[in-house]
Design a protein around this motif. Structure first.
Motif, PDB file in Angstrom:
ATOM      1  N   SER A  77       0.822  -1.202   0.000  1.00  0.00           N
ATOM      2  CA  SER A  77       0.000   0.000   0.000  1.00  0.00           C
ATOM      3  C   SER A  77       0.859   1.257   0.000  1.00  0.00           C
ATOM      4  O   SER A  77       2.041   1.226   0.357  1.00  0.00           O
ATOM      5  N   GLU A  78       0.251   2.377  -0.384  1.00  0.00           N
ATOM      6  CA  GLU A  78       0.985   3.646  -0.384  1.00  0.00           C
ATOM      7  C   GLU A  78       1.424   4.018   1.021  1.00  0.00           C
ATOM      8  O   GLU A  78       2.531   4.530   1.223  1.00  0.00           O
ATOM      9  N   ALA A  79       0.583   3.774   2.014  1.00  0.00           N
ATOM     10  CA  ALA A  79       0.943   4.089   3.395  1.00  0.00           C
ATOM     11  C   ALA A  79       2.146   3.271   3.842  1.00  0.00           C
ATOM     12  O   ALA A  79       3.054   3.781   4.532  1.00  0.00           O
ATOM     13  N   GLU A  80       2.183   1.997   3.447  1.00  0.00           N
ATOM     14  CA  GLU A  80       3.319   1.149   3.804  1.00  0.00           C
ATOM     15  C   GLU A  80       4.585   1.610   3.101  1.00  0.00           C
ATOM     16  O   GLU A  80       5.663   1.622   3.696  1.00  0.00           O
ATOM     17  N   ARG A  81       4.467   1.991   1.834  1.00  0.00           N
ATOM     18  CA  ARG A  81       5.623   2.490   1.097  1.00  0.00           C
ATOM     19  C   ARG A  81       6.144   3.768   1.723  1.00  0.00           C
ATOM     20  O   ARG A  81       7.353   3.973   1.852  1.00  0.00           O
ATOM     21  N   LEU A  82       5.232   4.655   2.119  1.00  0.00           N
ATOM     22  CA  LEU A  82       5.625   5.918   2.737  1.00  0.00           C
ATOM     23  C   LEU A  82       6.382   5.672   4.037  1.00  0.00           C
ATOM     24  O   LEU A  82       7.460   6.244   4.267  1.00  0.00           O
ATOM     25  N   ALA A  83       5.836   4.826   4.895  1.00  0.00           N
ATOM     26  CA  ALA A  83       6.465   4.563   6.192  1.00  0.00           C
ATOM     27  C   ALA A  83       7.820   3.887   6.023  1.00  0.00           C
ATOM     28  O   ALA A  83       8.791   4.248   6.704  1.00  0.00           O
ATOM     29  N   ALA A  84       7.905   2.917   5.117  1.00  0.00           N
ATOM     30  CA  ALA A  84       9.159   2.193   4.917  1.00  0.00           C
ATOM     31  C   ALA A  84      10.232   3.112   4.353  1.00  0.00           C
ATOM     32  O   ALA A  84      11.393   3.073   4.791  1.00  0.00           O
ATOM     33  N   ALA A  85       9.874   3.940   3.386  1.00  0.00           N
ATOM     34  CA  ALA A  85      10.845   4.847   2.781  1.00  0.00           C
ATOM     35  C   ALA A  85      11.327   5.888   3.779  1.00  0.00           C
ATOM     36  O   ALA A  85      12.514   6.239   3.805  1.00  0.00           O
ATOM     37  N   GLN A  86      10.426   6.402   4.596  1.00  0.00           N
ATOM     38  CA  GLN A  86      10.807   7.403   5.587  1.00  0.00           C
ATOM     39  C   GLN A  86      11.775   6.811   6.605  1.00  0.00           C
ATOM     40  O   GLN A  86      12.803   7.427   6.938  1.00  0.00           O
ATOM     41  N   GLU A  87      11.489   5.624   7.093  1.00  0.00           N
ATOM     42  CA  GLU A  87      12.365   4.992   8.074  1.00  0.00           C
ATOM     43  C   GLU A  87      13.715   4.644   7.456  1.00  0.00           C
ATOM     44  O   GLU A  87      14.763   4.837   8.074  1.00  0.00           O
ATOM     45  N   ARG A  88      13.711   4.148   6.220  1.00  0.00           N
ATOM     46  CA  ARG A  88      14.960   3.796   5.547  1.00  0.00           C
ATOM     47  C   ARG A  88      15.835   5.028   5.366  1.00  0.00           C
ATOM     48  O   ARG A  88      17.034   5.007   5.642  1.00  0.00           O
TER      49      ARG A  88
END
Length: 265
Positions: A77-88
């Protein structure tokens, strides 16, 4: 070389530590496993009082090609992509900070590709030496991304004007141009000459008093912050927004398919 091999090699040789990015089949691009290994290596270096110099290099003729784009946008999902990219992205910026903050001299020995996040490692080092075949690029905008965490380090090393040109044009520059711009401090003719140049630097550093060198690095850091307060978090969020969007999807796909991206007009 397979993913069963350790993605980072750290050897302690008396006063000298050698940290090697070890994913040569991917031009040492950083994936999550390499990130975890780098965190462990940095913790070892932070806790080791005997090391006076850290030499950072890459296996297989390349330094580091930046982030492994195969992991960007792989969530559902877009929310999952957003959270993963921000943390990375947040973690990547923190690794640059930790390397730079070591009370030891950090020397980057650069061959081949030093692209995107690889530039962060070059600029976070105290001294950067390149072989003549080294190539430098900040290609994030070509992939629909932003150079969030590397930009402050590039500005510190090269100055705002040169860094601005490099991240907005996103072209590849050679070692001679990198030397002219102040991105690296010395260029060696080939791999053997690069090794000799690094050894000469190590010999010079060994002549200095360890505590005095550490205090000198602390004074350099005290001259001013790398970026305004809150920049790292704002950068991570900006990267995440782009990484979760359609431009990054197209840019990364185009890169993987070796074609020009088709941006919406």
């Amino acid at each position: 070389m397979s993913e069963t091999e350790p993605p980072v090699l750290l050897t302690l040789e008396g006063a000298v530590a050698r940290l090697v990015f070890n994913r040569p089949h991917r031009r040492n691009a950083m994936n999550s496993a390499m990130g975890d290994a780098l965190d462990a290596a940095l913790a070892t270096l932070e806790a080791d009082p005997g090391t006076r110099v850290v030499v950072v290099s890459g296996a297989g003729g390349h330094f580091c090609a930046g982030l492994d784009l195969g992991e960007v946008g792989s969530q559902d999902s877009e929310a999952e992509r957003l959270a993963a990219a921000q943390e990375r992205n947040r973690k990547i910026g923190e690794r640059y900070r930790r390397l730079s903050a070591l009370p030891k001299v950090v020397v980057a020995a650069v061959q081949g590709a030093a692209h995107a996040g690889g530039l962060g490692w070059v600029c976070a080092a105290d001294i950067a030496i390149a072989s003549a075949d080294a190539r430098f690029c900040a290609p994030e905008t070509l992939r629909g991304l932003v150079p969030a965490q590397i930009l402050p380090w590039m500005v510190r090393r090269m100055g705002r004007s040169a860094a601005t040109r490099m991240v907005l044009r996103a072209d590849v520059i050679d070692a001679a141009e990198a030397l002219r711009l102040g991105l690296v401090h010395q260029v060696a003719s080939d791999a053997a000459a690069l090794n000799s140049a690094v050894e000469a630097v190590l010999a010079d550093i060994r002549k200095g008093a360890p505590t005095a060198i550490a205090e000198t690095k602390a004074l350099i850091a005290a001259l001013g912050p790398l970026a305004p307060e809150g920049y790292a978090e704002a950068g991570a969020l900006a990267f995440a927004r782009c990484a979760a969007g359609e431009e990054a999807r197209e840019g990364i796909t185009a890169f993987q398919q070796k074609r020009a991206p088709r941006w919406a007009s």
